[in-house]
Design a protein around this motif. Structure first.
Motif, mmCIF file in Angstrom:
data_model
loop_
_atom_site.group_PDB
_atom_site.id
_atom_site.type_symbol
_atom_site.label_atom_id
_atom_site.label_comp_id
_atom_site.label_asym_id
_atom_site.label_seq_id
_atom_site.Cartn_x
_atom_site.Cartn_y
_atom_site.Cartn_z
ATOM 1 N N SER A 40 54.554 46.627 40.470
ATOM 2 C CA SER A 40 55.030 47.574 39.457
ATOM 3 C C SER A 40 53.926 48.526 38.976
ATOM 4 O O SER A 40 53.798 48.792 37.790
ATOM 5 C CB SER A 40 55.646 46.820 38.275
ATOM 6 N N SER A 41 53.104 49.003 39.906
ATOM 7 C CA SER A 41 52.026 49.972 39.670
ATOM 8 C C SER A 41 50.961 49.510 38.665
ATOM 9 O O SER A 41 50.376 50.307 37.959
ATOM 10 C CB SER A 41 52.563 51.357 39.278
ATOM 11 N N TYR A 42 50.660 48.206 38.621
ATOM 12 C CA TYR A 42 49.558 47.711 37.788
ATOM 13 C C TYR A 42 48.209 48.215 38.293
ATOM 14 O O TYR A 42 47.239 48.261 37.542
ATOM 15 C CB TYR A 42 49.542 46.176 37.751
ATOM 16 N N GLU A 43 48.162 48.583 39.597
ATOM 17 C CA GLU A 43 46.882 49.026 40.152
ATOM 18 C C GLU A 43 46.419 50.343 39.527
ATOM 19 O O GLU A 43 45.253 50.695 39.612
ATOM 20 C CB GLU A 43 46.975 49.146 41.680
ATOM 21 N N LYS A 44 47.334 51.043 38.840
ATOM 22 C CA LYS A 44 46.954 52.318 38.248
ATOM 23 C C LYS A 44 46.395 52.156 36.838
ATOM 24 O O LYS A 44 46.038 53.136 36.202
ATOM 25 C CB LYS A 44 48.163 53.254 38.208
ATOM 26 N N PHE A 45 46.339 50.943 36.333
ATOM 27 C CA PHE A 45 45.873 50.726 34.968
ATOM 28 C C PHE A 45 44.471 50.133 34.986
ATOM 29 O O PHE A 45 44.107 49.385 35.881
ATOM 30 C CB PHE A 45 46.829 49.797 34.227
ATOM 31 N N ASP A 46 43.724 50.506 33.974
ATOM 32 C CA ASP A 46 42.342 50.072 33.864
ATOM 33 C C ASP A 46 42.276 48.952 32.829
ATOM 34 O O ASP A 46 42.502 49.188 31.641
ATOM 35 C CB ASP A 46 41.496 51.282 33.443
ATOM 36 N N PHE A 47 42.020 47.753 33.272
ATOM 37 C CA PHE A 47 41.870 46.640 32.330
ATOM 38 C C PHE A 47 40.991 45.550 32.950
ATOM 39 O O PHE A 47 40.777 45.515 34.150
ATOM 40 C CB PHE A 47 43.230 46.055 31.943
ATOM 41 N N GLU A 48 40.465 44.699 32.096
ATOM 42 C CA GLU A 48 39.579 43.610 32.537
ATOM 43 C C GLU A 48 40.355 42.307 32.565
ATOM 44 O O GLU A 48 41.322 42.138 31.825
ATOM 45 C CB GLU A 48 38.410 43.458 31.550
ATOM 46 N N VAL A 49 39.895 41.394 33.398
ATOM 47 C CA VAL A 49 40.434 40.029 33.366
ATOM 48 C C VAL A 49 39.411 39.159 32.642
ATOM 49 O O VAL A 49 38.342 38.878 33.172
ATOM 50 C CB VAL A 49 40.675 39.499 34.787
ATOM 51 N N PRO A 50 39.702 38.764 31.403
ATOM 52 C CA PRO A 50 38.705 37.998 30.646
ATOM 53 C C PRO A 50 38.548 36.580 31.181
ATOM 54 O O PRO A 50 39.526 35.954 31.592
ATOM 55 C CB PRO A 50 39.290 37.971 29.230
ATOM 56 N N THR A 51 37.334 36.090 31.210
ATOM 57 C CA THR A 51 37.113 34.688 31.584
ATOM 58 C C THR A 51 36.133 34.044 30.613
ATOM 59 O O THR A 51 35.367 34.726 29.939
ATOM 60 C CB THR A 51 36.527 34.554 33.002
ATOM 61 N N GLN A 52 36.184 32.734 30.564
ATOM 62 C CA GLN A 52 35.243 31.923 29.791
ATOM 63 C C GLN A 52 34.852 30.763 30.679
ATOM 64 O O GLN A 52 35.597 30.433 31.610
ATOM 65 C CB GLN A 52 35.914 31.392 28.516
ATOM 66 N N THR A 53 33.734 30.135 30.394
ATOM 67 C CA THR A 53 33.314 29.063 31.296
ATOM 68 C C THR A 53 33.394 27.685 30.655
ATOM 69 O O THR A 53 33.306 26.680 31.360
ATOM 70 C CB THR A 53 31.866 29.295 31.769
ATOM 71 N N ALA A 54 33.566 27.601 29.342
ATOM 72 C CA ALA A 54 33.474 26.301 28.679
ATOM 73 C C ALA A 54 34.601 25.355 29.075
ATOM 74 O O ALA A 54 34.438 24.137 29.015
ATOM 75 C CB ALA A 54 33.474 26.492 27.165
ATOM 76 N N ASN A 55 35.755 25.904 29.473
ATOM 77 C CA ASN A 55 36.840 25.072 29.970
ATOM 78 C C ASN A 55 37.335 24.061 28.933
ATOM 79 O O ASN A 55 37.618 22.907 29.255
ATOM 80 C CB ASN A 55 36.372 24.346 31.244
ATOM 81 N N ASP A 56 37.420 24.471 27.691
ATOM 82 C CA ASP A 56 38.010 23.600 26.678
ATOM 83 C C ASP A 56 39.060 24.395 25.902
ATOM 84 O O ASP A 56 39.350 25.545 26.243
ATOM 85 C CB ASP A 56 36.937 23.027 25.742
ATOM 86 N N VAL A 57 39.626 23.782 24.862
ATOM 87 C CA VAL A 57 40.688 24.431 24.104
ATOM 88 C C VAL A 57 40.186 25.738 23.487
ATOM 89 O O VAL A 57 40.893 26.744 23.465
ATOM 90 C CB VAL A 57 41.225 23.472 23.022
ATOM 91 N N PHE A 58 38.938 25.717 23.030
ATOM 92 C CA PHE A 58 38.394 26.922 22.403
ATOM 93 C C PHE A 58 38.247 28.069 23.416
ATOM 94 O O PHE A 58 38.542 29.220 23.112
ATOM 95 C CB PHE A 58 37.040 26.611 21.759
ATOM 96 N N ALA A 59 37.824 27.732 24.646
ATOM 97 C CA ALA A 59 37.680 28.764 25.680
ATOM 98 C C ALA A 59 39.034 29.399 25.991
ATOM 99 O O ALA A 59 39.134 30.613 26.173
ATOM 100 C CB ALA A 59 37.083 28.162 26.951
ATOM 101 N N ARG A 60 40.077 28.573 26.030
ATOM 102 C CA ARG A 60 41.409 29.118 26.315
ATOM 103 C C ARG A 60 41.878 30.015 25.173
ATOM 104 O O ARG A 60 42.551 31.017 25.398
ATOM 105 C CB ARG A 60 42.402 27.966 26.537
ATOM 106 N N TYR A 61 41.504 29.631 23.962
ATOM 107 C CA TYR A 61 41.816 30.474 22.797
ATOM 108 C C TYR A 61 41.113 31.821 22.926
ATOM 109 O O TYR A 61 41.725 32.885 22.759
ATOM 110 C CB TYR A 61 41.402 29.736 21.522
ATOM 111 N N GLN A 62 39.827 31.807 23.311
ATOM 112 C CA GLN A 62 39.085 33.069 23.461
ATOM 113 C C GLN A 62 39.691 33.946 24.560
ATOM 114 O O GLN A 62 39.802 35.154 24.418
ATOM 115 C CB GLN A 62 37.622 32.767 23.793
ATOM 116 N N VAL A 63 40.080 33.304 25.665
ATOM 117 C CA VAL A 63 40.676 34.058 26.773
ATOM 118 C C VAL A 63 41.958 34.743 26.309
ATOM 119 O O VAL A 63 42.167 35.936 26.558
ATOM 120 C CB VAL A 63 40.963 33.126 27.975
#
Lengths: 157, 408
Positions: free
Chosen positions: B254-277
């Motif tokens: 659905s033409s997502y390739e035309k939009f400029d956005f980041e894919v956020p990541t975190q490395t802590a792999n806990d509940v707080f990291a998922r909240y930040q993501v």
């Protein structure tokens, strides 16, 4: 036998090189690759695809009921490789009289619930499955709702 | 034990009882537990406050939607997809419509594609707001819930403006949109975008440096990346473990390739990291919505395919051909060529896939939904076994599952 037009796809060629007897057919439609695998070889082919071809994710397992045709059930596996950014569909056909196929839980643990769902809704049994119980329907339910000969409305017959 | 519905694998043998001094007890959490957001039942075997084993029991919300698909024609079945994941109805509309459009090989006009992106991202915000509110509520932060539902209300009003419905919108149809975008929708979305970024800061003010929040979420709900991939977890959970994976980037639709956005990541792999993501995903969604609003192409909002898309009311009343098409589509539906597709999209919860088998008739032969909640829930035992019972709520809350999505 792998159809000739699929030999250009590395995954298809690799599976054929691994076990030529296992591949019974395949197609490439809508930019999606499908390989038909002999039901008895499904577990070994999946193991090869995971450990050798980097298909580390099993996206889903489901079935299609071709009633009244034989072989009645088509087991459908959707694989995903993050490294290659590719998806692959495997198909295995099994008979309606004795629907049994080997479980792939030994390859991907995520197959556990998907195979339980197929067991519950289609009545396909999986050998070597660690916990083959109904998952969505009540334990004492009779029949398998997603089979084509199961009524959509009214009382169960 | 067995008359309680406790599976054999949880039942304690006499030897185990002797070994633990009979200290173990089985606790039945759910299906009416408020913190399981629906009807999830967890059977917990406890050793004091520690969880020795956990068996999830699902199926209380099984509605047989996959069976229902087989007796509806393709366009009617759009309404079923809303009800699968009722917190992200438009994501499900989108996945289903894209799959059928792939089979039909329909060309969707740019305005419809961009409108789909805009509304799908609003749906992501809607879903993440419900998640944040209820997740914080479970852990004890009451006010966040009220803040989140204040903004969610605005999003629901936008949905209502577009489709006339707040939740079960069915606004995406095969071939485009259900209705012409309403007059003045830009102002409504603009007003929302003007306030929303500062509201995300407000939620963060309440939580990110809150000592109780940190204490309840940091280091809780850990599960290794290998286990996650092997057990079928997708979406923000994987991104919280440092894996940059997002279907919108890897296989744009659905033409997502035309939009400029980041894919956020975190490395802590806990509940707080998922909240930040998820918080960062809300900011990125806001970016996408802004781009869609500013760059919205003009032109038609449904495909030029008279055998699939209903004609305009005006044409139907004045042109014979349009009337015939209208009659055919409404009474019989349209035929979809034989074939099978698996369309994957990134729903707010993770990988959402629609597998559709067509036999060339007006009804799908088989529809299977690969729903993210089903895949994620399977990993609950791996995540909570060996931890404290109080952390179960935080851990399963961080998965953000919907039981309608699980049981279908």
């Amino acid at each position: 036998m792998l159809p000739d037009n699929l030999k250009e796809y590395p995954v298809a060629a690799a599976v054929e090189a691994f076990d030529a007897d296992a591949v019974t057919g395949g197609k490439f439609e809508f930019s999606e690759l499908t390989l038909e695998i002999l039901a008895s070889k499904i577990s070994s082919v999946c193991g090869f695809l995971k450990y050798d071809q980097k298909f580390i994710r099993l996206s889903t397992v489901t079935a299609v009921d071709r009633f009244p045709a034989e072989p009645r059930f088509e087991l459908v596996y959707h694989l995903h490789s993050i490294d290659r950014n590719e998806r692959l569909r495997l198909k295995a056909r099994i008979s309606g009289a004795d629907p049994v196929i080997e479980s792939v839980t030994g390859v991907w643990r995520s197959a556990n619930w998907y195979e339980r769902e197929v067991f519950d809704l289609f009545g396909v049994r999986f050998t070597n499955h660690p916990d083959l119980r109904r998952i969505l329907m009540p334990d004492d339910w009779e029949g398998h709702p997603l089979r084509k000969d199961y009524p959509i409305t009214g009382t169960r017959v | 034990m067995s008359d309680l519905g406790v599976p054999e694998l949880l039942a304690e043998t006499e030897e185990q009882q002797a070994a633990t001094g009979g200290r173990r007890m089985v606790l039945n959490m759910g299906p009416q537990h408020p913190s399981t957001h629906g009807v999830l039942r967890l059977l917990l075997e406890l050793d004091g406050e520690n969880i020795a084993s956990c068996v999830p029991d699902i199926g209380f919300l099984h509605t047989g939607i996959e069976k229902e698909f087989e007796v509806k024609n393709y366009q009617q079945a759009v309404t079923l997809t809303d009800r699968v994941d009722y917190l992200a109805p438009l994501s499900n509309n989108l996945g289903y419509c894209l799959a059928v459009e792939k089979l039909l090989q329909l060309e969707i006009p740019p305005q419809a594609q961009w409108m789909r992106v805009l509304l799908a991202e609003l749906t992501r915000l809607n879903s993440h707001l419900v998640w944040l509110g209820t997740h914080a509520l479970d852990i004890g932060a009451m006010s966040v819930f009220l803040y989140c539902f204040r903004e969610r209300e605005e999003i629901l009003k936008i949905f209502e403006m577009f489709s006339g419905q707040r939740m079960m919108t069915s606004y995406f149809r095969i071939g485009g949109l259900a209705l012409e975008p309403p007059r003045g929708w830009q102002d409504r979305v603009k007003r929302f975008l003007a306030i929303f970024p500062s509201r995300i800061d407000e939620y963060e003010n309440l939580l990110t440096n809150n000592r109780i929040w940190l204490g309840r979420t940091k280091g809780v709900g850990f599960i290794s990346l290998e286990d996650m991939l092997d057990l079928g977890i997708t979406g923000p959970m994987l991104r919280g473990a440092g894996l940059k994976i997002d279907t919108r980037k890897d296989a744009p639709y659905s033409s997502y390739e035309k939009f400029d956005f980041e894919v956020p990541t975190q490395t802590a792999n806990d509940v707080f990291a998922r909240y930040q993501v998820r918080i960062e995903e809300m900011r990125q969604s806001t970016r996408i919505i802004t781009q869609a609003l500013e760059g919205m192409p003009a032109g038609p909002w449904k495909a030029d395919a008279p055998h699939v898309v209903l004609p305009d009311r005006e044409k139907m009343k004045t042109q014979m051909e349009a009337l015939i098409y209208h009659f055919k589509i409404v009474t019989e539906g349209f035929r979809v060529p034989q074939g099978e597709v698996f369309q994957v999209i990134e729903s707010p919860r993770g990988e959402l896939g629609y597998y559709i088998v067509s036999e060339g008739t007006t009804k799908p032969y088989r529809v299977h939904m690969r729903t993210p909640s089903f895949g994620n829930l399977q990993a609950v035992p791996r995540m909570v076994e060996g931890t404290l019972i109080a952390d179960v709520i935080a851990a399963i809350g961080s998965m953000d599952f919907v039981l309608g999505d699980t049981d279908r």
